[in-house]
Write an enzyme that holds these catalytic residues in place. Structure first.
Site, short mmCIF file in Angstrom:
data_model
loop_
_atom_site.label_atom_id
_atom_site.label_comp_id
_atom_site.label_asym_id
_atom_site.label_seq_id
_atom_site.Cartn_x
_atom_site.Cartn_y
_atom_site.Cartn_z
N LYS A 34 0.80 -1.23 0.00
CA LYS A 34 0.00 0.00 0.00
C LYS A 34 0.84 1.28 0.00
O LYS A 34 0.42 2.30 -0.53
CB LYS A 34 -0.95 0.01 1.20
CG LYS A 34 -2.13 -0.93 1.01
CD LYS A 34 -3.22 -0.67 2.02
CE LYS A 34 -4.48 -1.43 1.69
NZ LYS A 34 -4.37 -2.88 1.93
N SER A 53 1.55 -9.82 -0.89
CA SER A 53 1.20 -8.40 -0.79
C SER A 53 1.54 -7.77 0.55
O SER A 53 1.74 -6.56 0.63
CB SER A 53 -0.29 -8.22 -1.09
OG SER A 53 -1.07 -9.04 -0.23
N GLU A 65 -9.64 7.18 3.47
CA GLU A 65 -10.55 6.25 4.14
C GLU A 65 -9.73 5.06 4.58
O GLU A 65 -8.68 4.77 3.98
CB GLU A 65 -11.65 5.80 3.17
CG GLU A 65 -11.28 4.62 2.25
CD GLU A 65 -10.17 4.92 1.23
OE1 GLU A 65 -9.93 6.12 0.96
OE2 GLU A 65 -9.57 3.97 0.70
C1 LIG Z 1 -5.17 -3.87 1.50
C2 LIG Z 1 -4.46 -5.12 1.24
C3 LIG Z 1 -4.83 -5.99 0.19
C4 LIG Z 1 -6.02 -5.76 -0.69
O1 LIG Z 1 -5.99 -4.61 -1.45
P1 LIG Z 1 -5.73 -4.63 -3.01
O2 LIG Z 1 -6.05 -3.24 -3.43
O3 LIG Z 1 -6.64 -5.64 -3.61
O4 LIG Z 1 -4.31 -4.99 -3.23
C5 LIG Z 1 -4.07 -7.13 -0.02
N1 LIG Z 1 -3.02 -7.43 0.77
C6 LIG Z 1 -2.65 -6.64 1.78
C7 LIG Z 1 -1.48 -7.04 2.60
C8 LIG Z 1 -3.35 -5.46 2.06
O5 LIG Z 1 -2.97 -4.69 3.09
#
Ligand SMILES: *Cc1c(COP(=O)(O)O)cnc(C)c1O
Length: 392
Positions: free
Chosen positions: A83, A375, A105
């Site tokens: 993020k 992610s 948000e």
């Molecule tokens: C917020 C988040 C997501 C989901 O958001 P996307 O916009 O779909 O990437 C996925 N993995 C993590 C670790 C997150 O913090």
């Protein structure tokens, strides 16, 4: 770049937001290719975010699954997830537009923390809207944001969760655009947000493509990522979209089943899945009832728990270029354990969905080369995992 992805996307916003959105689009178009802006962003990504993130060979899990697996380590980025790529980009853009204040948000608090972090680094004031129900559930992230100098405002409307926080942030923006930029947290919302957020996450795919070519000498057969709003997935996919030989798979939250309110699998087939509709300024695929009312969603992972999906994913699903699948809460929890024990990495529960899908479908990918976007890190989820497993 007209804000459309196939028939999806667009800008379905109230009159009061049209001005701010057009001002933002003009600034983004002007700055994104400007060498000085690109250089400043590149320096922040390197020295502050810690890019490039590693591409780690997952030899033990890959061996068990009978394939070659590389993990793109967004969990190693500053604040522990992808993020920050987007928030650093947007806050820098806001600063160059002459704004002194950013708003955001947040649901679970991850995007709020990433925005507060970027705002602190770049010296802008920061207000984060968060549903009061979420504030209670995520008290630690509320405190984190405050430590970073942000003000967290409780949202008491609707279900007092993420979609109400988006509405409140948009209301603030309409009234404050003179000095304020709205940092939207995923590849969602009215144009130019989906294209702009994707742009700030393309670094994931660009790095991964070069890294896998260097490590394996060829392109992967498959790139896989979890999909909430869709920002980490579109970041990874962007590196391989033009390579027809690379299969793209997005993994959604299958929750506890396909009944209404039990999941967030917008692309699930049949009755349980989503249909085209408009939410938060974008024409996309969303979970709704027969009257077009947005459905409640559930997932063990807060980041995937959202009724709509980024419009580019709706288009990629429709064109068939990418496939979208889901795994259940239970499968994601099992994958969390499995990655921890085989690779020494605690993945975010969101990322665990991508791992779970690969574990389930491994037979179909025997001998293949796979890049999976990790992610985020799972430290934030340890308490949820403990509760879900009944470990006291
Ligand atoms: C917020 C988040 C997501 C989901 O958001 P996307 O916009 O779909 O990437 C996925 N993995 C993590 C670790 C997150 O913090």
């Amino acid at each position: 770049m007209n804000g459309r992805f196939g028939r999806f996307g667009g800008r379905y916003a109230p009159e009061t937001l049209m001005g701010p959105l057009m001002e933002l689009e003009a600034a983004w178009r002007r700055l994104k290719d400007e060498p000085a802006f690109a250089a400043e962003l590149a320096a922040l990504l390197k020295d502050f975010v810690g890019r490039p993130t590693a591409l780690t060979p997952a030899v033990r899990l890959g061996g068990e699954l009978g394939l070659t697996l590389f993990l793109k380590r967004e969990d190693l980025a500053h604040t522990g997830a992808h993020k920050i790529n987007n928030t650093v980009g947007q806050v820098l853009l806001a600063k160059r537009m002459g704004k002194t204040r950013v708003i955001a948000e947040t649901g679970a608090g991850q995007h709020g923390v990433a925005t507060a972090t970027a705002a602190a680094r770049l010296g802008l004031s920061c207000v984060v809207y968060m549903g009061s129900v979420d504030m209670e559930r995520q008290a630690l992230n509320v405190y984190r944001m405050r430590l970073l100098g942000a003000e967290v405002r409780a949202v008491e409307s609707g279900s007092k969760t993420l979609k109400d926080a988006v509405n409140e942030a948009m209301r603030d923006w309409a009234a404050s655009v003179k000095d304020t930029h709205y940092v939207l947290g995923s590849a969602l919302g009215p144009h130019p947000f989906p294209a702009m957020v994707r742009g700030f996450h393309e670094v994931i795919g660009t790095e991964a493509r070069a890294q896998v070519l260097a490590a394996a000498g060829r392109l992967p057969d498959l790139a896989v990522a979890c999909v909430g709003g869709g920002s980490n997935a579109i970041g990874l996919f962007s590196g391989f979209l033009a390579d027809a030989s690379v299969a793209l798979v997005g993994v959604e939250a299958g929750g506890t089943g396909f009944g209404p309110g039990e999941h967030a699998a917008r692309f699930a087939p049949g009755e349980g899945g989503g249909r085209p509709g408009i939410l938060h300024g974008s024409f996309t695929v969303l979970l709704q009832d027969g009257h077009g009312q947005v459905r409640d969603t559930h997932s063990v992972s807060a980041g995937l728990d959202y009724p709509a999906v980024g419009p580019e994913h709706a288009a990629l699903a429709e064109s068939g270029r990418a496939r979208y699948e889901s795994v259940t809460d239970a499968e994601a929890l099992a994958a969390f354990d499995r990655l921890a024990r085989t690779e020494g990495i605690l993945p975010a529960l969101e990322s665990s969905h991508a791992v779970a899908w690969l574990c389930r479908e491994a037979k179909a990918w025997k001998g293949k080369l796979v890049v999976l976007n990790l992610s985020g890190r799972g430290d934030k989820d340890v308490e949820s995992v403990r509760k879900a497993r009944g470990d006291g």
